[in-house]
Scaffold this motif. Structure first.
Motif, PDB file in Angstrom:
ATOM      1  N   THR A 118      -1.544   8.679   3.606  1.00  0.00           N
ATOM      2  CA  THR A 118      -1.760   9.880   4.430  1.00  0.00           C
ATOM      3  C   THR A 118      -0.784  11.006   4.086  1.00  0.00           C
ATOM      4  N   LEU A 122     -15.423  11.324   3.077  1.00  0.00           N
ATOM      5  CA  LEU A 122     -14.480  10.838   2.073  1.00  0.00           C
ATOM      6  C   LEU A 122     -15.230  10.542   0.794  1.00  0.00           C
ATOM      7  N   MET A 177      -7.636   4.216  -3.404  1.00  0.00           N
ATOM      8  CA  MET A 177      -7.701   3.201  -2.339  1.00  0.00           C
ATOM      9  C   MET A 177      -8.367   1.927  -2.839  1.00  0.00           C
ATOM     10  N   GLN A 178      -9.417   2.127  -3.643  1.00  0.00           N
ATOM     11  CA  GLN A 178     -10.136   0.969  -4.188  1.00  0.00           C
ATOM     12  C   GLN A 178      -9.219   0.123  -5.066  1.00  0.00           C
ATOM     13  N   LEU A 221     -12.054  -0.428   5.224  1.00  0.00           N
ATOM     14  CA  LEU A 221     -13.292  -0.765   4.508  1.00  0.00           C
ATOM     15  C   LEU A 221     -13.002  -1.279   3.101  1.00  0.00           C
ATOM     16  N   TYR A 222     -12.072  -0.619   2.406  1.00  0.00           N
ATOM     17  CA  TYR A 222     -11.744  -1.095   1.052  1.00  0.00           C
ATOM     18  C   TYR A 222     -11.008  -2.437   1.092  1.00  0.00           C
ATOM     19  N   SER A 223     -10.256  -2.689   2.167  1.00  0.00           N
ATOM     20  CA  SER A 223      -9.627  -4.010   2.302  1.00  0.00           C
ATOM     21  C   SER A 223     -10.702  -5.083   2.443  1.00  0.00           C
ATOM     22  N   LEU A 224     -11.773  -4.723   3.129  1.00  0.00           N
ATOM     23  CA  LEU A 224     -12.869  -5.677   3.300  1.00  0.00           C
ATOM     24  C   LEU A 224     -13.647  -5.854   1.996  1.00  0.00           C
ATOM     25  N   ASP A 225     -13.769  -4.771   1.246  1.00  0.00           N
ATOM     26  CA  ASP A 225     -14.535  -4.831   0.006  1.00  0.00           C
ATOM     27  C   ASP A 225     -14.041  -3.764  -0.982  1.00  0.00           C
ATOM     28  N   PRO A 226     -13.151  -4.151  -1.892  1.00  0.00           N
ATOM     29  CA  PRO A 226     -12.634  -3.151  -2.849  1.00  0.00           C
ATOM     30  C   PRO A 226     -13.716  -2.615  -3.786  1.00  0.00           C
ATOM     31  N   HIS A 231     -19.239  -9.542  -0.156  1.00  0.00           N
ATOM     32  CA  HIS A 231     -18.850  -8.150   0.046  1.00  0.00           C
ATOM     33  C   HIS A 231     -20.052  -7.213  -0.065  1.00  0.00           C
ATOM     34  N   GLN A 265     -10.944   4.182   6.057  1.00  0.00           N
ATOM     35  CA  GLN A 265     -11.229   3.979   4.636  1.00  0.00           C
ATOM     36  C   GLN A 265     -10.443   2.770   4.096  1.00  0.00           C
ATOM     37  N   ALA A 266      -9.173   2.686   4.455  1.00  0.00           N
ATOM     38  CA  ALA A 266      -8.351   1.558   3.988  1.00  0.00           C
ATOM     39  C   ALA A 266      -8.898   0.240   4.524  1.00  0.00           C
ATOM     40  N   ALA A 324      -6.665  -1.727  -2.960  1.00  0.00           N
ATOM     41  CA  ALA A 324      -7.231  -2.891  -2.256  1.00  0.00           C
ATOM     42  C   ALA A 324      -7.411  -4.054  -3.231  1.00  0.00           C
ATOM     43  N   PRO A 360      -2.396  -2.287   4.954  1.00  0.00           N
ATOM     44  CA  PRO A 360      -2.111  -0.861   4.775  1.00  0.00           C
ATOM     45  C   PRO A 360      -1.322  -0.361   5.981  1.00  0.00           C
ATOM     46  N   ILE A 361      -0.223   0.344   5.728  1.00  0.00           N
ATOM     47  CA  ILE A 361       0.574   0.935   6.811  1.00  0.00           C
ATOM     48  C   ILE A 361       0.737   2.412   6.476  1.00  0.00           C
ATOM     49  N   PHE A 362       0.153   3.274   7.312  1.00  0.00           N
ATOM     50  CA  PHE A 362       0.227   4.710   7.036  1.00  0.00           C
ATOM     51  C   PHE A 362       0.868   5.442   8.209  1.00  0.00           C
ATOM     52  N   LYS A 380      -9.486  -8.224   9.025  1.00  0.00           N
ATOM     53  CA  LYS A 380      -8.561  -7.301   8.354  1.00  0.00           C
ATOM     54  C   LYS A 380      -7.850  -6.383   9.353  1.00  0.00           C
ATOM     55  N   TRP A 392       0.852  -1.197   0.000  1.00  0.00           N
ATOM     56  CA  TRP A 392       0.000   0.000   0.000  1.00  0.00           C
ATOM     57  C   TRP A 392       0.888   1.247   0.000  1.00  0.00           C
ATOM     58  N   ASN A 450       1.818   5.032   1.117  1.00  0.00           N
ATOM     59  CA  ASN A 450       1.584   5.732   2.393  1.00  0.00           C
ATOM     60  C   ASN A 450       0.603   6.894   2.136  1.00  0.00           C
ATOM     61  N   SER A 459      -9.325   8.979   9.494  1.00  0.00           N
ATOM     62  CA  SER A 459     -10.374   8.587   8.548  1.00  0.00           C
ATOM     63  C   SER A 459      -9.800   7.733   7.418  1.00  0.00           C
ATOM     64  N   LEU A 460      -8.588   8.066   6.991  1.00  0.00           N
ATOM     65  CA  LEU A 460      -7.975   7.279   5.912  1.00  0.00           C
ATOM     66  C   LEU A 460      -7.655   5.852   6.374  1.00  0.00           C
ATOM     67  N   LEU A 476     -18.131   5.880   4.793  1.00  0.00           N
ATOM     68  CA  LEU A 476     -17.236   6.738   4.008  1.00  0.00           C
ATOM     69  C   LEU A 476     -17.840   8.124   3.823  1.00  0.00           C
ATOM     70  N   LEU A 478     -17.631  10.124   6.956  1.00  0.00           N
ATOM     71  CA  LEU A 478     -16.288  10.646   7.229  1.00  0.00           C
ATOM     72  C   LEU A 478     -15.908  11.746   6.249  1.00  0.00           C
TER      73      LEU A 478
END
Lengths: 397, 179
Positions: free
Chosen positions: A311, A395, A320-321, B171-176, A379, B168-169, A324, B151-153, B120, A307, A309, B164-165, A390, A393
């Motif tokens: 942030t 986003l 992000m999608q 949630l997308y990891s769970l379902d892209p 999913h 978000q990461a 993932a 994801p590592i931020f 996740k 991934w 970084n 929040s990010l 989302l 937040l």
């Protein structure tokens, strides 16, 4: 005479302007225009004042026109100006004429703001119409609602604009059509991105720092400290990234680290600091703007090693999608856009950025012409909830 | 009406309480006590979480996301198992300025190993401004060896956008495919 000062000043960007002219404008805005105007960055601007007499201004003007075809613009130049679409002042600039032209510029922006208000959805217009018969409390709420909706619309407009700035507006194409693919391809070597990549390679090879000098200003690369220092503001860097450039326009010098550090200490200009990864990422987004680098294999699966970084990076739409998905399974660019139901340009943009920082590469073993990926059905059960989170937040999805 | 939870974990001082506060729509409920351990990361921290932190995201239509922060010290690890049950995912915060951040991370990954078989994980690295070097490569290296790719931020737990990010990461990891 200038109109009265306003609580909602006209947001103006400057293009191709030296510090002296810029300072002069600031002074006029503050002292003579009763703060009716403010200077802002490009993404926030409603109007522009363009100086046509600086080096490279013609190329800059062409790019500006492509990017902002409808923006109210005031041109300053020593020479006569034939474009009737824009306001114009022949230098030397006289204060009275500048104030007159600023008034016209303001009128154009206000007309645009009015158009924006009219673009508010019909349901909102009904609320406004009914407000006349409502209670005073209701009227106050409606006014507040109208303002919020306008702000939301403007926010959406600017957010859309920011996305377009990163990803362009190219529609999806048939990726088997070579001519269509060529139309959205670019050669990094024809842009600053290519030169920068060579500079980085040289720096790593010779374990030294690099000093880049060009018409745009100066850039200092210090690989050991993972830093890039720029004498140029980000808006100007963005413009530079979008312009085709030749190697002879830029001077690249190798410098020992201690010499570079001394140069920084004694420099008369202030530098903007970037992490190298951050700058490389941005530069690739700015250059590509939704296009794809020539020779990118479109039918090969893309492997993403980790991934990014996020942030600390400028996040392009749907990044992000895509991440993932690619972390879960290697997937071609075309298949990614199809599977996630997103524009191809967003996938290209993101690929360019992760490729530039060395996180993604095509898997030459895997062609996925016939691979039909499906996102797991389980999913979708929680998808509505995730969407709500989302959105809560703030986003974008 | 949907009720789900997201768990924030990590050692004391990593920023769990702060991160929950950044996201929560209610005042965070905290169960703090004075620290009886003196560690670098505690300096300036008035209390440590001994049971849990609790925050809530109100999504409208009575849908809620509960935000739980686990206590940071291992002597309260009996709580971890209770809190993680039914969680959407795990957000692990690591204090980069700690003397042994990788050792700390390993301990938490081990403690949550059962959850992580299916669930996740997202990692937020805090206080990198205090100790910028070594950078995130330290963590990437660790996970490369394990052949997993969360994801590592780098984050500032006080910054809502950063936290929040992380969500978000997750949630997308769970379902892209969220669109």
């Amino acid at each position: 005479m200038m109109p009265n000062s306003t609580k909602n000043p006209i947001r103006i960007m400057k293009q191709g302007m030296d510090t002296r002219t810029s300072d002069m404008l600031k002074m006029v805005f503050e002292k003579h225009a009763q703060a009716a105007f403010i200077l802002v960055e490009e993404t926030q601007a409603e109007a522009c004042i363009f100086d046509m007499d600086t080096l490279g201004s013609k190329a800059l003007w062409e790019i500006y026109q492509q990017q902002h075809p409808a923006m109210p613009t005031l041109v300053l130049s020593l020479y006569d100006w034939v474009g009737k679409k824009h306001l114009f002042i022949k230098k030397p600039v006289k204060l009275t004429i500048l104030l007159e032209q600023l008034t016209l510029l303001k009128q154009q922006v206000e007309q645009f703001r009015l158009t924006l208000t009219e673009l508010i959805p019909a349901s909102q217009t009904e609320t406004q119409t009914k407000a006349g018969t409502a209670s005073p409390k209701k009227q106050t709420q409606d006014v507040k609602h109208t303002t919020q909706t306008l702000e939301q619309y403007q926010q959406h407009y600017f957010s859309q604009y920011a996305d377009n700035r990163i990803c362009g507006e190219h529609p999806d194409i048939n990726l088997k059509d070579r001519k269509a693919v060529a139309s959205i391809s670019y050669h990094a070597n024809e842009y600053f991105q290519g030169l920068f990549s060579k500079a980085m390679h040289l720096a790593k090879q010779q374990q030294c720092c690099i000093h880049i000098q060009g018409f745009f200003g100066e850039l200092l690369i210090h690989p050991a400290k993972n830093r890039l220092l720029s004498s140029v503001q980000e808006e100007r860097l963005f413009t530079m990234a979008t312009m085709p450039i030749k190697a002879e326009h830029v001077k690249m010098l190798t410098v020992p680290p201690e010499e570079l550090e001394q140069q920084i200490k004694t420099a008369s200009v202030a530098f903007y600091h970037y992490y190298l990864e951050q700058f490389t990422w941005k530069l690739s987004l700015w250059t590509a703007r939704g296009r794809i680098m020539a020779d990118t294999p479109l039918d090969q699966a893309i492997v993403l090693s980790r991934w990014p970084n996020f942030t600390r990076l400028l996040i392009p739409p749907h990044a992000m999608q895509i991440t993932a998905l690619w972390i879960e399974t290697a997937c071609s660019l075309a298949e990614t856009a199809r599977l996630l139901e997103i524009p191809q340009r967003d996938v290209f943009t993101f690929y360019n950025a992760v490729y530039a920082i060395g996180l993604a590469y095509p898997d030459h073993q895997t062609k996925d012409h016939h691979k039909t990926l499906k996102l797991s059905a389980k999913h979708t059960e929680q998808r509505g909830l995730f969407r709500k989170i989302l959105s809560h937040l703030g986003l974008k999805i | 009406m949907a009720d789900y939870k997201i768990i924030f974990t990590g050692p004391s001082g990593a920023g769990k309480t702060t991160a929950i506060t950044a996201l929560s729509d209610i005042a965070t409920i905290r169960t703090d006590a004075a620290s009886n351990e003196i560690l670098d990361s505690y300096i300036g921290k008035k209390g440590i979480t001994v049971a849990m932190d609790y925050g809530l995201m109100k999504l409208g239509n009575r849908d809620k996301i509960h935000l739980y922060g686990t206590p940071g010290q291992e002597r309260f690890d009996f709580m971890w198992e209770i809190l993680i049950k039914g969680g959407l995912g795990l957000i692990l915060l690591i204090d980069h300025a700690h003397r042994y951040p990788i050792r700390e991370m390993k301990a938490f990954l081990h403690a949550f190993r059962d959850f992580l078989k299916e669930g996740k994980l997202v990692i937020g690295i805090t206080r990198m401004d205090v100790k910028p070097e070594p950078g995130l490569e330290l963590y990437y290296e660790h996970f490369r060896a394990l052949n997993i790719n969360p994801p590592i931020f780098e984050i500032d737990a006080r910054n809502k956008q950063d936290v929040s990010l992380l969500v978000q990461a997750l949630l997308y990891s769970l379902d892209p495919g969220i669109t």
